[in-house]
Design an enzyme around this catalytic site. Structure first.
Site: not given
Length: 272
Positions: A43, A112, A148
């Site tokens: 990331e 995200k 994540c």
């Protein structure tokens, strides 16, 4: 269909895209020499994670200059690459984004969905929430993308699987305080969906945050196919065989046994 993956567990130079791109180019070439068909970086690898207001000056449009350089590297090495970056969709509108390119150029991106904003995390201060679920149909299979904190929410991986993902790629910037959570969730998301999952995490120290690494490839039955070192840079490879999906889904028919009406019940309760 067998695919060889390379996990590039890297410590970026905070705020230095040029240096990080040069390092990525070398790692892509090294992974290609090992015959990897997909190289995955963590990331926000282009810039590093702990940047606060610097995100605005380092963000780029997609496609942009940095993606062009990664495209050139992917073409030169005849491979595919997934990596994280700060995307500027419009002036001052930023997303935490995962991007995939291949030998023929840009393939797609994912923004995200879940932005941690608690304890040491401040992502909602800088990034806008993504809404689209992304499964990319590529020459090397159907690949679902997540980032994540998304892995804390099982419905993300479930949706990616129901949409046809053969491999879910989760890029991450997880500090050591979260290691126990991630090590559990990585295996759980693979097993509960009978899908391959590749997790690639940052390493190094940024503004007091220590990233723990521990990148890995997990099979649909929870077997760890390959695992990187803790707390230091590493480049590992592992091969996945999509034909294993069928046998795993016979042994554990969780997708057959889904109860979609429970999601509607969950949705209604969550509005109260």
């Amino acid at each position: 269909m067998k695919i060889k993956l390379a996990l590039a567990q890297m410590a970026p130079k905070l705020g230095d895209k040029e240096k990080n791109l040069k390092k990525m180019d070398k790692l892509i070439a090294e992974a290609a020499r090992k015959e990897a068909q997909l190289i995955i970086f963590p990331e926000l690898i282009l810039t590093g994670y702990s940047l606060r207001n610097q995100y605005y000056s380092l963000a780029e449009n997609i496609p942009g200059a940095s993606i062009k350089k990664i495209e050139e590297s992917a073409k030169k090495n005849n491979t595919h690459v997934i990596f994280g970056m700060v995307e500027e969709a419009e002036e001052g509108i930023l997303y935490n984004t995962s991007v995939m390119v291949g030998p023929k150029g840009y393939i797609g991106k994912y923004r995200k969905k879940y932005l941690p904003t608690h304890l040491v995390f401040e992502e909602k201060r800088y990034f806008r929430t993504g809404y689209q679920t992304q499964v990319l149909e590529t020459e090397i299979g159907k690949i679902g993308l997540m980032i994540c904190y998304d892995i804390f929410f099982p419905e993300v991986a479930r949706l990616l699987t129901v949409m046809g993902s053969q491999l879910i790629v989760c890029i991450s910037a997880s500090p050591g305080t979260r290691r126990g959570y991630f090590e559990t969730f990585i295996s759980s998301r693979a097993m509960e969906n009978t899908v391959f999952l590749a997790y690639v995490n940052l390493v190094g120290v940024e503004d007091g945050l220590v990233f723990w690494g521990g990148s890995r490839i997990v099979a649909p039955d929870g077997t760890i196919i390959a695992k990187a070192k803790y707390d230091e840079e590493d480049l590992i490879t592992g091969t996945i065989d999509y034909s294993d999906l069928k046998s795993s889904r016979i042994a554990a028919p969780v997708l057959r046994d889904l109860r979609p009406e429970l999601y509607e019940e969950l949705f209604q309760l969550s509005k109260k």
